[in-house]
Structures are given as C-alpha cells and as structure tokens.
Scaffold this motif. Structure first.
Motif, PDB file in Angstrom:
ATOM      1  N   ASP A  70       3.728  21.496  -7.066  1.00  0.00           N
ATOM      2  CA  ASP A  70       2.331  22.363  -6.504  1.00  0.00           C
ATOM      3  C   ASP A  70       1.687  21.297  -8.071  1.00  0.00           C
ATOM      4  O   ASP A  70       1.280  22.413  -9.003  1.00  0.00           O
ATOM      5  CB  ASP A  70       1.902  24.073  -6.769  1.00  0.00           C
ATOM      6  CG  ASP A  70       0.791  24.724  -6.337  1.00  0.00           C
ATOM      7  OD1 ASP A  70       0.086  23.617  -5.482  1.00  0.00           O
ATOM      8  OD2 ASP A  70       0.917  25.608  -6.397  1.00  0.00           O
ATOM      9  N   VAL A  71      -0.275  21.126  -7.205  1.00  0.00           N
ATOM     10  CA  VAL A  71      -0.700  20.437  -8.477  1.00  0.00           C
ATOM     11  C   VAL A  71      -2.604  20.635  -7.901  1.00  0.00           C
ATOM     12  O   VAL A  71      -3.588  20.523  -8.129  1.00  0.00           O
ATOM     13  CB  VAL A  71      -0.667  19.182  -8.258  1.00  0.00           C
ATOM     14  CG1 VAL A  71       0.154  18.232  -8.778  1.00  0.00           C
ATOM     15  CG2 VAL A  71      -0.785  18.826  -6.824  1.00  0.00           C
ATOM     16  N   SER A  72      -2.144  22.565  -7.577  1.00  0.00           N
ATOM     17  CA  SER A  72      -3.516  22.470  -7.000  1.00  0.00           C
ATOM     18  C   SER A  72      -4.687  23.411  -7.341  1.00  0.00           C
ATOM     19  O   SER A  72      -4.165  24.286  -8.496  1.00  0.00           O
ATOM     20  CB  SER A  72      -3.605  23.123  -5.587  1.00  0.00           C
ATOM     21  OG  SER A  72      -2.209  24.346  -5.406  1.00  0.00           O
ATOM     22  N   THR A 143       2.031  12.915  -1.694  1.00  0.00           N
ATOM     23  CA  THR A 143       2.196  12.150  -2.706  1.00  0.00           C
ATOM     24  C   THR A 143       1.201  12.390  -3.266  1.00  0.00           C
ATOM     25  O   THR A 143      -0.117  12.504  -2.716  1.00  0.00           O
ATOM     26  CB  THR A 143       2.817  10.981  -2.585  1.00  0.00           C
ATOM     27  OG1 THR A 143       4.138  10.398  -2.350  1.00  0.00           O
ATOM     28  CG2 THR A 143       2.457   9.816  -4.307  1.00  0.00           C
ATOM     29  N   CYS A 144       1.031  12.936  -4.804  1.00  0.00           N
ATOM     30  CA  CYS A 144      -0.636  12.865  -5.463  1.00  0.00           C
ATOM     31  C   CYS A 144      -0.590  11.752  -5.709  1.00  0.00           C
ATOM     32  O   CYS A 144       0.166  11.161  -6.524  1.00  0.00           O
ATOM     33  CB  CYS A 144      -0.704  14.188  -6.200  1.00  0.00           C
ATOM     34  SG  CYS A 144      -1.860  14.277  -7.319  1.00  0.00           S
ATOM     35  N   LEU A 145      -1.983  10.933  -5.938  1.00  0.00           N
ATOM     36  CA  LEU A 145      -2.506   9.895  -5.933  1.00  0.00           C
ATOM     37  C   LEU A 145      -1.948   9.249  -7.285  1.00  0.00           C
ATOM     38  O   LEU A 145      -2.356   8.086  -7.557  1.00  0.00           O
ATOM     39  CB  LEU A 145      -4.081   9.544  -5.998  1.00  0.00           C
ATOM     40  CG  LEU A 145      -4.979   8.291  -6.498  1.00  0.00           C
ATOM     41  CD1 LEU A 145      -4.955   7.638  -4.990  1.00  0.00           C
ATOM     42  CD2 LEU A 145      -5.943   8.595  -6.870  1.00  0.00           C
ATOM     43  N   ASN A 146      -2.630  10.915  -8.786  1.00  0.00           N
ATOM     44  CA  ASN A 146      -1.876  10.643  -9.597  1.00  0.00           C
ATOM     45  C   ASN A 146      -0.536  10.935 -10.330  1.00  0.00           C
ATOM     46  O   ASN A 146      -0.411  11.367 -11.850  1.00  0.00           O
ATOM     47  CB  ASN A 146      -3.074  11.589 -10.256  1.00  0.00           C
ATOM     48  CG  ASN A 146      -4.650  10.501 -10.590  1.00  0.00           C
ATOM     49  OD1 ASN A 146      -4.273   9.599 -10.398  1.00  0.00           O
ATOM     50  ND2 ASN A 146      -5.407  11.624 -10.118  1.00  0.00           N
ATOM     51  N   GLY A 238      -2.187  13.096  -1.065  1.00  0.00           N
ATOM     52  CA  GLY A 238      -2.660  14.779  -0.774  1.00  0.00           C
ATOM     53  C   GLY A 238      -3.935  14.772  -1.320  1.00  0.00           C
ATOM     54  O   GLY A 238      -4.245  16.461  -0.224  1.00  0.00           O
ATOM     55  N   PHE A 239      -4.872  14.034  -1.837  1.00  0.00           N
ATOM     56  CA  PHE A 239      -6.413  14.938  -1.767  1.00  0.00           C
ATOM     57  C   PHE A 239      -6.422  15.452  -0.783  1.00  0.00           C
ATOM     58  O   PHE A 239      -7.976  15.512  -0.598  1.00  0.00           O
ATOM     59  CB  PHE A 239      -7.013  14.314  -3.003  1.00  0.00           C
ATOM     60  CG  PHE A 239      -7.339  12.519  -2.594  1.00  0.00           C
ATOM     61  CD1 PHE A 239      -8.798  12.563  -2.326  1.00  0.00           C
ATOM     62  CD2 PHE A 239      -6.442  11.616  -3.079  1.00  0.00           C
ATOM     63  CE1 PHE A 239      -9.207  11.247  -1.613  1.00  0.00           C
ATOM     64  CE2 PHE A 239      -7.200   9.996  -2.638  1.00  0.00           C
ATOM     65  CZ  PHE A 239      -7.862  10.231  -2.334  1.00  0.00           C
ATOM     66  N   LYS A 240      -6.680  13.914   0.335  1.00  0.00           N
ATOM     67  CA  LYS A 240      -7.166  13.850   1.138  1.00  0.00           C
ATOM     68  C   LYS A 240      -6.812  15.379   2.302  1.00  0.00           C
ATOM     69  O   LYS A 240      -7.323  15.770   3.559  1.00  0.00           O
ATOM     70  CB  LYS A 240      -7.177  12.430   2.078  1.00  0.00           C
ATOM     71  CG  LYS A 240      -7.748  11.575   1.377  1.00  0.00           C
ATOM     72  CD  LYS A 240      -8.878  11.409   2.364  1.00  0.00           C
ATOM     73  CE  LYS A 240      -9.350  10.755   2.016  1.00  0.00           C
ATOM     74  NZ  LYS A 240     -10.595  10.022   2.138  1.00  0.00           N
ATOM     75  N   THR A 259     -14.566  15.494  -3.487  1.00  0.00           N
ATOM     76  CA  THR A 259     -13.905  15.749  -5.112  1.00  0.00           C
ATOM     77  C   THR A 259     -13.445  14.822  -6.119  1.00  0.00           C
ATOM     78  O   THR A 259     -13.553  14.217  -7.405  1.00  0.00           O
ATOM     79  CB  THR A 259     -13.888  17.123  -5.235  1.00  0.00           C
ATOM     80  OG1 THR A 259     -14.219  17.676  -4.010  1.00  0.00           O
ATOM     81  CG2 THR A 259     -14.009  17.907  -6.609  1.00  0.00           C
ATOM     82  N   TYR A 260     -12.207  14.009  -5.403  1.00  0.00           N
ATOM     83  CA  TYR A 260     -11.464  13.216  -6.184  1.00  0.00           C
ATOM     84  C   TYR A 260     -12.223  11.986  -6.726  1.00  0.00           C
ATOM     85  O   TYR A 260     -11.696  11.322  -7.503  1.00  0.00           O
ATOM     86  CB  TYR A 260     -10.450  12.819  -5.050  1.00  0.00           C
ATOM     87  CG  TYR A 260      -9.034  13.531  -5.979  1.00  0.00           C
ATOM     88  CD1 TYR A 260      -8.384  14.046  -6.309  1.00  0.00           C
ATOM     89  CD2 TYR A 260      -8.320  12.467  -5.834  1.00  0.00           C
ATOM     90  CE1 TYR A 260      -7.797  14.496  -6.660  1.00  0.00           C
ATOM     91  CE2 TYR A 260      -6.852  12.452  -6.372  1.00  0.00           C
ATOM     92  CZ  TYR A 260      -6.841  14.193  -7.066  1.00  0.00           C
ATOM     93  OH  TYR A 260      -5.697  14.202  -7.562  1.00  0.00           O
ATOM     94  N   ALA A 261     -13.321  11.606  -6.176  1.00  0.00           N
ATOM     95  CA  ALA A 261     -14.010  10.422  -6.435  1.00  0.00           C
ATOM     96  C   ALA A 261     -14.613  10.594  -7.463  1.00  0.00           C
ATOM     97  O   ALA A 261     -15.265   9.706  -8.302  1.00  0.00           O
ATOM     98  CB  ALA A 261     -15.352   9.993  -4.901  1.00  0.00           C
TER      99      ALA A 261
HETATM  100 MO    MO Z   1      -3.395  15.151  -6.067  1.00  0.00          MO
END
Ligand code: MO
Ligand code: MTE
Length: 423
Positions: A70-72, A143-146, A238-240, A259-261
């Motif tokens: 969980d990265v939320s 998958t999280c981008l980071n 994942g961020f989408k 927000t990720y931008a």
């Molecule tokens: Mo993420």
C-alpha cells in the motif's frame, strides 16, 4: 507470511523445474539458506510486514488483497477511518455516490451531469445494474511508477468507464476526463489523475477497457484497495488507478493535470517490460550449476523472452555500453502459464475474463500487463565474484528495458546481483 515462508514457497515451485533438469546438487536447506541470504536486502517489510516481492510471486499468482503493498496517501488514510465515518463520507457500498460533472474552467457540453445537488449522483446499485450488461474482468499487475517491483497481481472487475460517461449525454468540447477520490475534504490531499477521452471510449488493439472497479480476485473491492469503487487503467502505472473514487470531471482541457505530474513523473507512460530475480544463491561452489528464477513484468512492448548473464567482476565492461547490450546474454526458460490460478476462488479464472477462453485457459502466454515467470540453471564457473543480470526481449525482438534518459517513466532497470563462487 514471513520471509522464510516466502522463500520456502518459491523454492518449492522453482525446485520442480530444477528437478526436471536433473539439478540435484543443492539440497533444499542449502537452497533456502542461499535464497534467504539474498532476499534479506529486498524483503524488508515496508509497511505492515508485507514481503517486498509478494506482488511478483508465481504462487499465489493472484496476490491476496491484504498482501498488496500500500503506497496510498492521506492523513488519515481513507481506509483507516471508522465504519460510521466511512458511511458518512460515502466509503461503503450502500453510501457511495459518484458525481460526474463538467469542468467549470474548461467546460464540456453535457446534457445531464450527475450531481448530488440535483439528486442524480450515480450510486452502487446503478453501477451493478450497468454491470449486469457491461461488466468486464481482466488480469493486471498493479505497479507504482516509482517502486521497483509490482505491488500486487489482481483480477479486476468492473464497468467500463465509458458507460458511465455516456449517461451524462456529452455532445461537445470533451477532450479529457480527470478524476479523484475521497481525500478527507482537504484540497491539499486531493490525488487526481486524468486520461484522454479517446482512451476511455475505445480500447487500443486487444487491451481491456478502463473500468470503475468494484471487485478484486472475485471479492468486493476492500477499503484498503480503494473500495467501494476505484478506477483501474489496464495499461497504466498505479497512479492512474484512483482509489475511493468520488468525482469524474469531463473537461475540454487539452492536457494532463495529474497530481503525479507535479512530482516530475512521466504521466503518459505505459507499463514497461522488465525482468528481476526472486531466488538466486549468493554463494555457490565452483563448478556447481547455479539455479536462478524470477519474474518478468509484461509491459506495453510485450515479452518474447528473458535473458540472463553472469560476468566475472574482473571483466572490464565497455565504457560506451551502460545498458549492457554487449553482455554475454543467454536465454532463460520462460515458464508456462500456471494451470492452477492460486489466489482465486477454486483456483480458477472465471469465464468471460479478458485474455482467457471459456475454460479459464489463457488464449496466449504471457499476457500483457501481467507477471510471467522464468527459471534458468547456469553452468558452474570457477571461483571468484560474479555479477548476475537479467533482461527481457520484447515482442518485437528489442531488448528491454531500453536505455531510459528519464527514470520517472516507470521502473525498468537491469538488476545486478553479486554471486560469490567459492573453491
Ligand atoms: Mo504509485
Ligand atoms: N485516492 C488515491 N488513489 C490512489 C493513490 C492515492 O494516494 N490516493 N495512490 C495511487 C498510486 S501512486 C498507486 S501506485 C496505486 C496503488 O494501488 P494499490 O494500493 O491498490 O496497490 O494507487 C493509486 N491510487
């Protein structure tokens, strides 16, 4: 599951493959100890003691929802709220409301926005009703981008986002949709994502649609995974896939406003293809074969094979080859699709799942945006320090990961692991 169990389980699976090849040199205990030593660096609990590579394992292939990493964001995290608070803010199935509106700053022309004020907001019953006709399910690795390895492999089920958008009767000036979820009513905590409307209305090639998701691995989507309803974008990081979804905003804005931008991320990036290890002995005897196994994330470029290389540390690498294109690569064995789909009810993929036939068998393997697995037995080598690497070859025959000038397009590095070979 603790670290030991995790390694143990992986050994049991990989062992079948190694036994087939007649590799009996390592006893089970030796193997577990070796793999255990290696995993010390990666298996550190990030949060709630979850094993790091749980989302990449061959078994259970589908990650139990509680084992997802969980990265939320959120203070407090929306899924940690008390039940009565969740009911108050619409975070339960019977209280959930979704507003679908036009962007006041860049308006899209809608015949019928769905709003709380007009008592037309969309609810969970209406979603299930649409689901009776339009529900889809597909496998996808989150998958999280980071983050270096997948958070979890899921079978996601829901209604195509376009079906809900059509209810608003859009006629003009609709170029994108942006969306966000419950964020403690604090504008600073809003986590927003966006898509071009074309991706929502049509699915490129054989990709599944973007969905409003309410089930994961056959169960109601739980609060920690973003329930009652989240977006899931099959081809994206994942961020989408916004959790605790509460608002869809239809806009004539021509560009992304995620927000990720704001954090220097590449928000148009599709999931990348790469390979990494799950088990490798850190210490071996000279001349003894070296069994290694791992996973590959199958990204937009597809996957045709996994390759490995073992290079002595004393070899001086060409200075103009930072991406190891000139390494001594050889093919690993891509393991066939699982026959038992652990993590699902009855270990079966249900009928009408994207990419699978009526009998729950994959139409082809590997499947884009899922995990595949590989194993290899490297020939014994003489004593010394070595570096093990693995990479993927995509469907077009191109080595992945590509050289990436910009790291924030999603993790896709070539992993390097030191192996010590003793006399
Ligand atoms: Mo993420
Ligand atoms: N509302 C909301 N949705 C969110 C996030 C968030 O912080 N808030 N994090 C995103 C990010 S960055 C990722 S990687 C995924 C992770 O999904 P998971 O928790 O199901 O693994 O959720 C996405 N959805």
């Amino acid at each position: 599951m603790d670290q030991h169990e995790f390694v143990d389980e992986h050994f049991r699976l990989a062992r079948r493959y190694f036994l087939q090849l007649g590799i009996c040199g390592l006893s089970a205990t030796q193997w577990v100890m070796h793999a255990f030593a290696d995993d010390e660096k990666v298996a550190k609990p990030i949060k709630k003691q979850k094993p790091d590579k749980a989302g990449a394992k061959r078994e259970p292939y589908f990650t139990p929802p509680e084992d997802f990493r969980d990265v939320s964001r959120g203070k407090p995290l929306p899924h940690s709220l008390a039940e009565d608070k969740k009911r108050e803010v619409g975070l339960t199935r019977d209280t959930w409301k979704l507003e679908v509106i036009s962007d006041p700053d860049f308006p899209a022309t809608l015949g019928k926005p769905l709003t709380n004020a007009s008592d037309t907001a969309f609810d969970f019953d209406a979603l299930l009703k649409l689901g009776e006709k339009h529900a889809v399910r597909f496998p996808k690795v989150m998958t999280c981008l980071n983050v270096g390895c997948p958070l979890g492999m899921g079978l996601w089920e829901g209604v195509p986002l376009r079906e809900v958008i059509w209810l608003t009767q859009p006629t003009e000036n609709l170029r994108r949709v942006f969306y966000y979820g419950y964020h403690n009513d604090d504008p600073k905590q809003m986590f927003r994502s966006s898509l071009p409307i074309g991706r929502v209305f049509e699915d490129p090639f054989d990709l599944p649609p973007v969905i409003l998701c309410y089930k994961l691995n056959g169960q109601w989507l739980d609060s920690e995974r973003g329930g009652p309803v989240r977006i899931v974008v099959p081809d994206a990081y994942g961020f989408k896939s916004i959790k605790w979804l509460s608002h869809l905003v239809l806009t004539n804005l021509a560009h992304a406003n995620d927000t990720y931008a704001e954090q220097n991320n590449d928000v148009d990036s599709s999931l990348k293809t790469f390979a990494a290890t799950l088990s490798i002995p850190k210490q071996v005897k000279s001349g003894e074969p070296i069994p290694v196994s791992g996973y590959a994330q199958v990204g937009i470029a597809g996957l045709s094979k996994v390759q490995v290389s073992m290079e002595s540390k004393t070899v001086s690498r060409p200075v103009d080859d930072p991406h190891f294109t000139l390494g001594p690569w050889s093919d690993a064995e891509l393991l066939p699709a699982p026959t038992i789909w652990t993590g699902l009810t009855d270990n079966k993929v249900p009928a009408k799942t994207h990419g699978f036939d009526e009998n729950g068998l994959p139409k082809s393997w590997p499947i884009r945006f899922t995990n595949a697995h590989w194993a290899v037995v490297l020939p014994g080598v003489s004593a010394g320090e070595y570096i093990f690497r693995c990479r993927t070859i995509d469907e077009k025959g191109i080595a992945q990961p590509l050289p990436r000038p910009f790291r924030k397009s999603g993790h896709a590095a070539i992993e390097s692991i030191v192996v010590t070979v003793n006399d």
